[in-house]
Motif scaffolding. Structure first.
Motif, PDB file in Angstrom:
ATOM      1  N   GLN A   1      -7.498  15.366  84.406  1.00 58.88           N
ATOM      2  CA  GLN A   1      -7.371  16.221  85.592  1.00 58.88           C
ATOM      3  C   GLN A   1      -7.513  15.423  86.873  1.00 58.88           C
ATOM      4  N   GLU A   2      -8.470  14.513  86.880  1.00 57.14           N
ATOM      5  CA  GLU A   2      -8.682  13.724  88.096  1.00 57.14           C
ATOM      6  C   GLU A   2      -7.478  12.832  88.363  1.00 57.14           C
ATOM      7  N   ALA A   3      -6.953  12.207  87.329  1.00 58.58           N
ATOM      8  CA  ALA A   3      -5.806  11.313  87.506  1.00 58.58           C
ATOM      9  C   ALA A   3      -4.573  12.111  87.939  1.00 58.58           C
ATOM     10  N   ALA A   4      -4.368  13.268  87.297  1.00 60.21           N
ATOM     11  CA  ALA A   4      -3.175  14.061  87.612  1.00 60.21           C
ATOM     12  C   ALA A   4      -3.202  14.507  89.075  1.00 60.21           C
ATOM     13  N   ALA A   5      -4.403  14.762  89.600  1.00 58.60           N
ATOM     14  CA  ALA A   5      -4.513  15.252  90.979  1.00 58.60           C
ATOM     15  C   ALA A   5      -4.083  14.194  91.981  1.00 58.60           C
ATOM     16  N   SER A   6      -4.165  12.920  91.607  1.00 53.12           N
ATOM     17  CA  SER A   6      -3.827  11.870  92.577  1.00 53.12           C
ATOM     18  C   SER A   6      -2.467  11.225  92.290  1.00 53.12           C
ATOM     19  N   LEU A   7      -1.724  11.798  91.364  1.00 48.39           N
ATOM     20  CA  LEU A   7      -0.427  11.215  90.998  1.00 48.39           C
ATOM     21  C   LEU A   7       0.694  12.233  91.224  1.00 48.39           C
ATOM     22  N   PRO A   8       1.936  11.759  91.376  1.00 50.85           N
ATOM     23  CA  PRO A   8       3.055  12.707  91.491  1.00 50.85           C
ATOM     24  C   PRO A   8       3.139  13.594  90.239  1.00 50.85           C
ATOM     25  N   ALA A   9       3.747  14.758  90.401  1.00 52.69           N
ATOM     26  CA  ALA A   9       3.888  15.700  89.277  1.00 52.69           C
ATOM     27  C   ALA A   9       4.530  14.991  88.080  1.00 52.69           C
ATOM     28  N   HIS A  10       4.050  15.290  86.921  1.00 50.09           N
ATOM     29  CA  HIS A  10       4.588  14.830  85.636  1.00 50.09           C
ATOM     30  C   HIS A  10       4.396  13.328  85.361  1.00 50.09           C
ATOM     31  N   ALA A  11       3.743  12.609  86.309  1.00 48.49           N
ATOM     32  CA  ALA A  11       3.687  11.137  86.175  1.00 48.49           C
ATOM     33  C   ALA A  11       2.988  10.720  84.887  1.00 48.49           C
ATOM     34  N   LEU A  12       1.866  11.367  84.550  1.00 55.85           N
ATOM     35  CA  LEU A  12       1.119  10.937  83.367  1.00 55.85           C
ATOM     36  C   LEU A  12       1.943  11.122  82.103  1.00 55.85           C
ATOM     37  N   MET A  13       2.618  12.267  82.019  1.00 58.80           N
ATOM     38  CA  MET A  13       3.410  12.512  80.807  1.00 58.80           C
ATOM     39  C   MET A  13       4.598  11.543  80.741  1.00 58.80           C
ATOM     40  N   GLU A  14       5.162  11.225  81.897  1.00 56.01           N
ATOM     41  CA  GLU A  14       6.273  10.261  81.893  1.00 56.01           C
ATOM     42  C   GLU A  14       5.781   8.892  81.419  1.00 56.01           C
ATOM     43  N   ARG A  15       4.599   8.504  81.879  1.00 62.20           N
ATOM     44  CA  ARG A  15       4.036   7.220  81.423  1.00 62.20           C
ATOM     45  C   ARG A  15       3.756   7.268  79.920  1.00 62.20           C
ATOM     46  N   ALA A  16       3.238   8.405  79.477  1.00 57.92           N
ATOM     47  CA  ALA A  16       2.919   8.543  78.043  1.00 57.92           C
ATOM     48  C   ALA A  16       4.197   8.420  77.216  1.00 57.92           C
ATOM     49  N   GLY A  17       5.252   9.110  77.646  1.00 54.74           N
ATOM     50  CA  GLY A  17       6.512   9.094  76.893  1.00 54.74           C
ATOM     51  C   GLY A  17       7.109   7.700  76.824  1.00 54.74           C
ATOM     52  N   LEU A  18       7.051   6.976  77.943  1.00 54.88           N
ATOM     53  CA  LEU A  18       7.601   5.616  77.968  1.00 54.88           C
ATOM     54  C   LEU A  18       6.780   4.700  77.055  1.00 54.88           C
ATOM     55  N   ALA A  19       5.459   4.853  77.109  1.00 52.92           N
ATOM     56  CA  ALA A  19       4.592   4.017  76.256  1.00 52.92           C
ATOM     57  C   ALA A  19       4.904   4.267  74.781  1.00 52.92           C
ATOM     58  N   VAL A  20       5.092   5.524  74.424  1.00 55.76           N
ATOM     59  CA  VAL A  20       5.371   5.869  73.015  1.00 55.76           C
ATOM     60  C   VAL A  20       6.729   5.290  72.602  1.00 55.76           C
ATOM     61  N   ALA A  21       7.726   5.439  73.467  1.00 56.06           N
ATOM     62  CA  ALA A  21       9.069   4.955  73.122  1.00 56.06           C
ATOM     63  C   ALA A  21       9.059   3.441  72.938  1.00 56.06           C
ATOM     64  N   ARG A  22       8.356   2.744  73.825  1.00 57.06           N
ATOM     65  CA  ARG A  22       8.286   1.268  73.706  1.00 57.06           C
ATOM     66  C   ARG A  22       7.572   0.864  72.418  1.00 57.06           C
ATOM     67  N   LEU A  23       6.506   1.568  72.114  1.00 57.90           N
ATOM     68  CA  LEU A  23       5.771   1.222  70.889  1.00 57.90           C
ATOM     69  C   LEU A  23       6.633   1.497  69.657  1.00 57.90           C
ATOM     70  N   ALA A  24       7.406   2.575  69.718  1.00 55.28           N
ATOM     71  CA  ALA A  24       8.293   2.890  68.587  1.00 55.28           C
ATOM     72  C   ALA A  24       9.248   1.730  68.329  1.00 55.28           C
ATOM     73  N   LEU A  25       9.800   1.162  69.407  1.00 51.78           N
ATOM     74  CA  LEU A  25      10.702   0.015  69.233  1.00 51.78           C
ATOM     75  C   LEU A  25       9.969  -1.181  68.651  1.00 51.78           C
TER      76      LEU A  25
END
Ligand SMILES: NC(=O)C1=CN([C@@H]2O[C@H](COP(=O)(O)OP(=O)(O)OC[C@H]3O[C@@H](n4cnc5c(N)ncnc54)[C@H](O)[C@@H]3O)[C@@H](O)[C@H]2O)[C@@H](O)CC1
Ligand SMILES: [K+]
Length: 475
Positions: free
Chosen positions: A23-47
């Motif tokens: 919650q604290e991180a989401a409040a200081s970041l643009p909308a959806h940023a955390l989930m976008e970072r999570a998705g990219l991290a997962v995709a890279r790890l999958a590769l």
């Protein structure tokens, strides 16, 4: 992204702490940023983990864990993978971040299937994460079951779906890899967590957690270099009290473990009067009557095959021993006697209890299932009640003491599930106490070392408790 290795300690954060960090991180970041970072991290790890996997099934659930999967699916689709998304839930009920990821998925043309696929090379488990609150059912259970049963590897996002982040309980997906997001959760390391999660990865999503850890994943002890000008009197005296008729082996195992674990001198006080004056094959061990031992200046491991007879020694041992490890029959005797419990509480000197879940349940007046239902809490509660360090054995041994952050031990494996390894641990903890100023640390390091010896066990060689004790050499 870091691979979680067990050569250093790691902070662990439970569900409530992780939610606050999010919650604290989401409040200081643009909308959806955390989930976008999570998705990219997962995709890279999958590769990285499955570079040749072409067909990727992303099984998404009804919440934000599903959203992480949808974000990952968009990347993998763009990178040329044959992605199939399934959604166990309704798109119009997704929470905002996940709904945004769903829109991106549709806009990117990622194939979405109504039916579960029949073949794939890599499964991505995005069914449930932190929000898992009840057993998997219906569409979630069907997807989890099919993914887990496949020979293709599973990459779980945040947690294997169904696993409780705090306790490591729950029927869950069995993953080959799990990437834990924002924080590492305790449930990945104890209870069913170790078997469910596979190889562990950690991505903090660029967020520095300011929350105090809920628990600590224990690391190895710093190497203790013995001074050249050293003598046995500096390395602690250990006595093992136990070994009632027919159970002498338990006491011998604890004593040999203390010796191999580095104790300066080791006494063995067998409760079997017919034991004899020496231990065959172990001339280093000194056999004494328990009441002839200088308990006030030594470290005592009590229990270890002591049977019912050990109860009679406990009042003296509890009130006199300088350092004390209580195992097995000593714990059962204390569980059955309120006055021994009171003596234990009032001891005021370093004390370590090493119960397995049933022994812990007896001491807490509860059931094994309840202890296993929340191992961290059970160990902490027992520590508070007994004013002692508690080593709750099992997969992900928990080490707790009053007023401190508990530890979970990452070493050890199923090969330790054989008779006598608990006695070996009790002896090792008893050897560690006199050379440490902190009983919790001493216990945690002994548990780590005991498990590491099993992890390093040569393939094809049987692991027996006696062989384990011999392998606990100092570096
Ligand atoms: N919001 C964000 O920006 C971020 C979310 N993250 C992800 O979001 C996850 C947490 O998301 P949620 O709080 O939405 O929770 P989940 O996605 O884990 O669960 C979704 C919902 O499923 C329901 N549910 C639980 N057990 C069920 C069952 N057995 N059968 C059917 N429904 C069940 C619950 O009501 C829960 O709210 C984390 O684990 C992580 O993967 C992280 O990526 C960090 C960023
Ligand atoms: K998951």
């Amino acid at each position: 992204m870091l691979k979680v290795t067990f050569d250093r300690p790691w902070p662990l954060h439970g569900t409530a702490a992780t939610r606050r960090i999010e919650q604290e991180a989401a409040a200081s970041l643009p909308a959806h940023a955390l989930m976008e970072r999570a998705g990219l991290a997962v995709a890279r790890l999958a590769l990285a983990i499955a570079p040749h996997a072409h067909r990727v099934w992303v099984a998404c659930g009804p919440g934000n864990n599903g959203g992480d999967g949808l974000e990952a699916a968009v990347h993998l689709h763009r990178w040329g993978k044959a992605v199939t998304v399934t959604l166990a839930g309704s798109p119009d009920k997704l929470p905002p971040d996940a709904a945004n990821a769903w829109r991106k998925c549709r806009e990117a043309g990622v194939p979405v299937a109504d039916a579960l696929p029949s073949a794939w090379d890599l499964g991505i488990d995005a069914l449930l994460g932190l929000g898992s609150s009840r057993p998997l059912e219906d569409a979630l259970a069907a997807a989890a079951g099919r993914m887990s049963a496949s020979a293709s590897p599973v990459l779980a996002i945040d947690l294997p779906s169904g696993l409780n982040a705090d306790t490591g309980n729950g029927q869950s997906v069995r993953a080959a890899h799990t990437v834990s997001l924002l924080t590492l959760k305790p449930g990945l390391f104890t209870g069913a967590g170790r078997d469910a999660a596979g190889e562990l990865w950690f991505d903090d999503l660029g967020v520095q957690a300011a929350e105090a850890p809920t628990a600590q994943l224990a690391g190895p002890a710093p190497v203790r270099v013995r001074a050249h000008a050293s003598h046995k009197g500096l390395n602690g005296d250990v006595a093992v009290i136990g070994g009632a008729p027919g159970m002498a082996g338990a006491a011998v195992l604890a004593a040999t473990s203390a010796l191999c674990g580095g104790a300066g001198r080791v006494f063995l006080a067998p409760l079997d009067t017919g034991f004899g004056a020496a231990v065959p094959g172990w001339p280093e061990l000194m056999v004494r009557a328990w009441d002839a031992l200088p308990l006030e200046s030594i470290s005592v491991a009590c229990g270890c095959g002591g049977g019912d007879a050990v109860a009679a020694m406990l009042p003296a041992v509890l009130s006199r021993a300088k350092w004390l490890v209580l195992d097995a029959d000593a714990l059962n005797a204390i569980a059955a006697d309120a006055s021994l419990q009171e003596t234990l509480r009032r001891r005021g000197r370093p004390t370590v209890l090493t119960p397995h879940p049933l022994e812990a349940a007896r001491l807490l007046g509860t059931s094994t299932a309840q202890v296993q239902g929340d191992r961290l809490r059970a160990a902490q509660e027992l520590g508070e009640r007994s004013k002692a360090v508690v080593v709750l054995k099992g997969s992900g041994t928990v080490i707790a003491a009053p007023g401190t952050t508990p530890s979970i031990n990452p070493t050890g494996n199923g090969r330790l599930a054989t008779g006598g390894t608990g006695d070996v641990l009790a002896g090792l903890v008893a050897a560690a106490l006199p050379v440490s100023s902190d009983a919790l640390q001493a216990a945690a390091h002994a548990v780590y070392r005991h498990g590491k010896a099993a992890d390093d066990w040569p393939a094809g060689e049987p692991l027996t408790a006696g062989a384990l004790a011999r392998r606990l050499h100092l570096d």
